[in-house]
Design a protein around this motif. Structure first.
Motif, PDB file in Angstrom:
ATOM      1  N   PHE A  77       1.216  -0.937  -0.208  1.00 11.65           N
ATOM      2  CA  PHE A  77      -0.089  -0.167  -0.308  1.00 11.65           C
ATOM      3  C   PHE A  77       0.953   0.825   0.197  1.00 11.65           C
ATOM      4  O   PHE A  77       0.275   2.216  -0.230  1.00 11.65           O
ATOM      5  N   GLN A  78       2.251   0.937   0.305  1.00 12.15           N
ATOM      6  CA  GLN A  78       2.787   2.075   0.527  1.00 12.15           C
ATOM      7  C   GLN A  78       3.879   2.333  -0.520  1.00 12.15           C
ATOM      8  O   GLN A  78       3.857   4.077  -1.101  1.00 12.15           O
ATOM      9  N   SER A  79       4.084   1.458  -1.277  1.00 15.09           N
ATOM     10  CA  SER A  79       4.832   0.945  -2.665  1.00 15.09           C
ATOM     11  C   SER A  79       4.219   1.698  -3.659  1.00 15.09           C
ATOM     12  O   SER A  79       5.026   2.974  -4.351  1.00 15.09           O
ATOM     13  N   ARG A  80       2.819   1.971  -3.401  1.00 14.88           N
ATOM     14  CA  ARG A  80       1.838   1.574  -5.144  1.00 14.88           C
ATOM     15  C   ARG A  80       0.985   2.189  -4.740  1.00 14.88           C
ATOM     16  O   ARG A  80       0.837   2.930  -5.739  1.00 14.88           O
ATOM     17  N   ILE A  81       1.015   3.743  -3.149  1.00 13.57           N
ATOM     18  CA  ILE A  81      -0.159   3.797  -3.371  1.00 13.57           C
ATOM     19  C   ILE A  81       0.147   5.346  -2.698  1.00 13.57           C
ATOM     20  O   ILE A  81      -0.054   6.689  -2.736  1.00 13.57           O
ATOM     21  N   ILE A  82       0.405   5.319  -0.945  1.00 16.19           N
ATOM     22  CA  ILE A  82       1.195   6.655  -0.162  1.00 16.19           C
ATOM     23  C   ILE A  82       1.870   7.353  -1.148  1.00 16.19           C
ATOM     24  O   ILE A  82       1.557   8.319  -0.818  1.00 16.19           O
ATOM     25  N   SER A  83       2.961   7.041  -1.898  1.00 13.71           N
ATOM     26  CA  SER A  83       3.905   7.104  -2.124  1.00 13.71           C
ATOM     27  C   SER A  83       3.678   8.050  -3.003  1.00 13.71           C
ATOM     28  O   SER A  83       4.398   8.724  -3.399  1.00 13.71           O
ATOM     29  N   ARG A  84       2.480   7.830  -3.870  1.00  7.71           N
ATOM     30  CA  ARG A  84       1.885   8.847  -4.791  1.00  7.71           C
ATOM     31  C   ARG A  84       1.745   9.871  -4.547  1.00  7.71           C
ATOM     32  O   ARG A  84       0.678  11.264  -4.907  1.00  7.71           O
ATOM     33  N   LEU A  85       1.063  10.079  -2.831  1.00  4.71           N
ATOM     34  CA  LEU A  85       0.643  11.367  -1.907  1.00  4.71           C
ATOM     35  C   LEU A  85       1.170  11.981  -1.150  1.00  4.71           C
ATOM     36  O   LEU A  85       1.214  13.353  -0.778  1.00  4.71           O
ATOM     37  N   VAL A  86       2.135  11.337  -0.792  1.00  2.00           N
ATOM     38  CA  VAL A  86       3.135  11.609   0.416  1.00  2.00           C
ATOM     39  C   VAL A  86       4.695  11.515  -0.413  1.00  2.00           C
ATOM     40  O   VAL A  86       4.978  10.490  -0.348  1.00  2.00           O
ATOM     41  N   PRO A 287       6.465  20.766   5.555  1.00  2.00           N
ATOM     42  CA  PRO A 287       5.240  20.719   4.083  1.00  2.00           C
ATOM     43  C   PRO A 287       4.520  19.963   4.621  1.00  2.00           C
ATOM     44  O   PRO A 287       3.307  19.856   4.400  1.00  2.00           O
ATOM     45  N   LEU A 288       5.407  18.922   5.677  1.00  2.00           N
ATOM     46  CA  LEU A 288       4.311  17.522   6.463  1.00  2.00           C
ATOM     47  C   LEU A 288       2.730  17.923   6.395  1.00  2.00           C
ATOM     48  O   LEU A 288       1.944  16.970   5.863  1.00  2.00           O
ATOM     49  N   LEU A 289       3.214  18.806   7.144  1.00  2.00           N
ATOM     50  CA  LEU A 289       0.961  18.923   8.209  1.00  2.00           C
ATOM     51  C   LEU A 289      -0.081  19.428   7.488  1.00  2.00           C
ATOM     52  O   LEU A 289      -0.833  19.188   6.734  1.00  2.00           O
ATOM     53  N   LYS A 290       0.759  20.130   6.454  1.00  4.50           N
ATOM     54  CA  LYS A 290       0.156  20.957   5.154  1.00  4.50           C
ATOM     55  C   LYS A 290      -0.256  20.251   4.305  1.00  4.50           C
ATOM     56  O   LYS A 290      -1.499  19.448   3.910  1.00  4.50           O
ATOM     57  N   ILE A 291       0.269  18.748   3.605  1.00  3.12           N
ATOM     58  CA  ILE A 291       0.036  18.302   2.588  1.00  3.12           C
ATOM     59  C   ILE A 291      -0.950  17.180   3.379  1.00  3.12           C
ATOM     60  O   ILE A 291      -1.835  16.820   2.823  1.00  3.12           O
ATOM     61  N   LEU A 292      -0.197  16.558   4.627  1.00  5.45           N
ATOM     62  CA  LEU A 292      -1.869  15.732   5.300  1.00  5.45           C
ATOM     63  C   LEU A 292      -2.986  16.763   5.502  1.00  5.45           C
ATOM     64  O   LEU A 292      -3.895  15.572   4.978  1.00  5.45           O
ATOM     65  N   GLU A 293      -3.294  17.506   5.979  1.00  2.00           N
ATOM     66  CA  GLU A 293      -4.040  18.704   5.726  1.00  2.00           C
ATOM     67  C   GLU A 293      -5.155  18.394   4.326  1.00  2.00           C
ATOM     68  O   GLU A 293      -6.271  18.722   3.896  1.00  2.00           O
ATOM     69  N   THR A 294      -4.364  18.991   3.414  1.00  2.00           N
ATOM     70  CA  THR A 294      -5.063  19.030   2.384  1.00  2.00           C
ATOM     71  C   THR A 294      -5.228  17.442   1.632  1.00  2.00           C
ATOM     72  O   THR A 294      -6.177  17.360   1.215  1.00  2.00           O
ATOM     73  N   GLU A 337      -5.285   2.527  -7.183  1.00  6.63           N
ATOM     74  CA  GLU A 337      -3.954   2.328  -7.931  1.00  6.63           C
ATOM     75  C   GLU A 337      -4.873   3.389  -8.838  1.00  6.63           C
ATOM     76  O   GLU A 337      -4.722   4.546  -9.212  1.00  6.63           O
ATOM     77  N   SER A 338      -5.884   2.898  -9.511  1.00  6.58           N
ATOM     78  CA  SER A 338      -7.015   3.242 -10.506  1.00  6.58           C
ATOM     79  C   SER A 338      -7.725   5.028  -9.219  1.00  6.58           C
ATOM     80  O   SER A 338      -8.311   6.212 -10.201  1.00  6.58           O
ATOM     81  N   PHE A 339      -8.664   4.289  -8.473  1.00  5.17           N
ATOM     82  CA  PHE A 339      -9.030   5.582  -8.057  1.00  5.17           C
ATOM     83  C   PHE A 339      -7.294   7.080  -7.693  1.00  5.17           C
ATOM     84  O   PHE A 339      -7.780   7.923  -7.576  1.00  5.17           O
ATOM     85  N   VAL A 340      -6.310   6.803  -7.739  1.00 10.64           N
ATOM     86  CA  VAL A 340      -5.453   7.633  -7.138  1.00 10.64           C
ATOM     87  C   VAL A 340      -5.213   8.290  -8.690  1.00 10.64           C
ATOM     88  O   VAL A 340      -4.798   9.156  -8.915  1.00 10.64           O
ATOM     89  N   ASP A 341      -5.158   7.697  -9.551  1.00 13.63           N
ATOM     90  CA  ASP A 341      -5.328   7.908 -10.946  1.00 13.63           C
ATOM     91  C   ASP A 341      -6.650   8.990 -11.261  1.00 13.63           C
ATOM     92  O   ASP A 341      -6.190  10.381 -11.342  1.00 13.63           O
ATOM     93  N   GLU A 342      -7.134   8.485 -10.417  1.00  7.56           N
ATOM     94  CA  GLU A 342      -8.757   9.617 -10.586  1.00  7.56           C
ATOM     95  C   GLU A 342      -7.983  10.802  -9.832  1.00  7.56           C
ATOM     96  O   GLU A 342      -9.196  12.242 -10.103  1.00  7.56           O
ATOM     97  N   TYR A 343      -8.119  11.080  -8.501  1.00  6.26           N
ATOM     98  CA  TYR A 343      -8.163  11.794  -7.589  1.00  6.26           C
ATOM     99  C   TYR A 343      -7.198  13.057  -7.908  1.00  6.26           C
ATOM    100  O   TYR A 343      -7.333  13.902  -7.447  1.00  6.26           O
ATOM    101  N   LEU A 344      -5.974  12.579  -7.837  1.00  2.00           N
ATOM    102  CA  LEU A 344      -4.872  13.424  -8.837  1.00  2.00           C
ATOM    103  C   LEU A 344      -5.266  14.822  -9.516  1.00  2.00           C
ATOM    104  O   LEU A 344      -5.261  15.541  -9.132  1.00  2.00           O
TER     105      LEU A 344
END
Length: 440
Positions: A77-86, A287-294, A337-344
């Motif tokens: 989950f971290q390597s394929r999903i979270i790493s695209r967001l953080v 910037p971590l707290l701002k990233i998490l808030e967003t 992965e598809s969700f993140v593709d749409e969310y970003l």
């Protein structure tokens, strides 16, 4: 990685949460394990007893078990999903690690004298597992220095569009954490006559970006940590990898030394202000707290009340209608992965499309997207951040801030969350009404 050939004595109990227990490596230097911790899954005693665990697996082929068991979902989950967001600099290193029944059984026995009694009564190490997670040791066992874990919680007030009349006033005026703390205190008072210490901590202050408010938030975390003797888990302090309590005089002297203040001041309040000032630069400049808030805000664009409205609309023809999330499959990694593709693309600028048009409800066809978005937001609402400060001998190293505990949440929890959300808001609304009635 393979931890089976290490000794349980090479691992030191650090802490635990609802799902996992963490041990840090303190054995002889090993390039695979030095500077790492082992995160092991737990199992509820109501689900299966330790005796049943042993009987069930003592004669089974562990190689076959290992081959049949998937890696802990946290790793993928971290390597394929979270790493695209953080950004990667704010994430720990994670990898799968092999364990065995013998290793886990010995570790479980060793840890009993360190675990909180309430945790022991609730759960134990799941000795059925043949894979654990090896992660960066962020609290610095064997490396000196100190680390602080903050569980920041909800960073924002909800979108007002879909809130009910019964909840709208309080949900737009008070943070979820403040309301939930009040709700928990009432429940504990009625069930066990044990009310947790009152806390003035408000996540909205921590995430505000305003120095005075952030300082106020850290001061409130410190105060609740001291008042509860470390029982409130929104703040934890570690010295050389060991979690300390406010009543530990020796630990205070060591912390005072690291903070470069007079170690003769052994009072629990002595390190308070230097401690707060040490944390502020990381919380304000990184910037971590701002990233998490967003992420929290844009993923939870409807509030669970809006998600429930969308769900009811999608199931309007059902009789009886299913509960929120009922019958929905758990998302796979491919779906995430598809969700993140749409969310970003939807939130590239930090905005949430469509929320400015108060006459439109998202299309029913978007229901699954918003369900996954809410689950992902829940992950970021329940995470922890670790602030790590080097030892006096390693002051050439920079302090760092990392986010952990980013496990995916289950669809099955949505209905319970919706019920809890309403109970929390309505309970707090009654509390506010009583205060107004008493003239406070």
């Amino acid at each position: 990685m393979d931890a089976r050939w290490t000794s349980p004595n090479d691992w030191r109990y650090v802490s635990e949460g609802g799902a996992t227990i963490v041990f840090s490596y303190v054995g002889a230097y090993d390039p695979n394990f030095t500077g790492m911790v082992l995160r092991i899954r737990k199992v509820s005693r109501s689900e299966i007893s330790p005796e049943e665990l042993l009987k069930q697996h003592e004669n089974e082929d562990e190689d076959s078990q290992y081959a049949a068991e998937d890696d802990d979902p946290t790793v993928a989950f971290q390597s394929r999903i979270i790493s695209r967001l953080v950004p990667s600099e704010h994430l720990p290193r994670l990898e799968s690690c092999r364990v065995s029944l013998a290793f886990l059984s010995k570790l479980s026995l060793y840890s009993q004298s360190y675990r909180p009694l309430e945790r022991i009564a609730r759960d134990s190490i799941d000795t059925r597992k043949r894979r654990a997670v090896l992660a960066t040791d962020l609290v610095g066992a064997g490396a000196g220095g100190f680390a602080v874990e903050i569980k920041p919680k909800w960073a924002f007030l909800p979108n007002p569009k879909y809130l009910s009349l019964a909840t709208k006033e309080v949900k737009l005026a008070y943070s979820r954490f403040v309301m939930h703390s009040h709700y928990r205190s009432l429940r504990e008072q009625s069930v066990a006559e044990k009310v947790p210490p009152v806390t003035d901590y408000d996540p909205l202050d921590l995430f505000s970006g305003d120095e005075k408010r952030v300082e106020m938030a850290v001061e409130a975390l410190w105060a609740s940590w001291v008042a509860s003797n470390g029982a409130v888990n929104n703040l934890r302090v570690f010295l050389d990898g060991k979690m300390i309590k406010p009543n530990d005089e020796g630990a205070y002297q060591s912390l005072s030394k690291l903070l470069a203040i007079d170690s003769a001041l052994s009072s629990s309040e002595a390190p308070r202000q230097p401690f707060i000032q040490a944390l502020l630069p990381l919380l304000l400049r990184k910037p971590l707290l701002k990233i998490l808030e967003t992420l929290q805000r844009t993923l939870d664009s409807l509030d669970i009340e809006g998600l429930l409205i969308l769900w009811d609309r999608a199931h309007a023809a059902s009789n009886p209608p299913p509960q929120l999330g009922e019958g929905e499959p758990e998302p796979t990694l491919f779906e995430w992965e598809s969700f993140v593709d749409e969310y970003l693309p939807r939130t590239g600028g930090g905005a949430v499309p469509g929320l400015d048009n108060l006459d439109l409800l998202p299309a029913v066809s978007d229901l699954r997207y918003h369900m996954l978005a809410y689950l992902m937001s829940a992950t970021f609402k329940d995470c922890s951040v670790i602030l790590r400060f080097p030892s006096l001998e390693a002051r050439d190293l920079e302090p760092c801030i990392t986010v952990i505990d980013l496990d995916p949440k289950s669809v099955a929890r949505l209905h319970k969350w919706a019920q809890l959300d309403r109970e929390i808001a309505e309970t707090y609304s009654e509390h506010v009404a009583k205060q107004k009635g008493s003239g406070d």
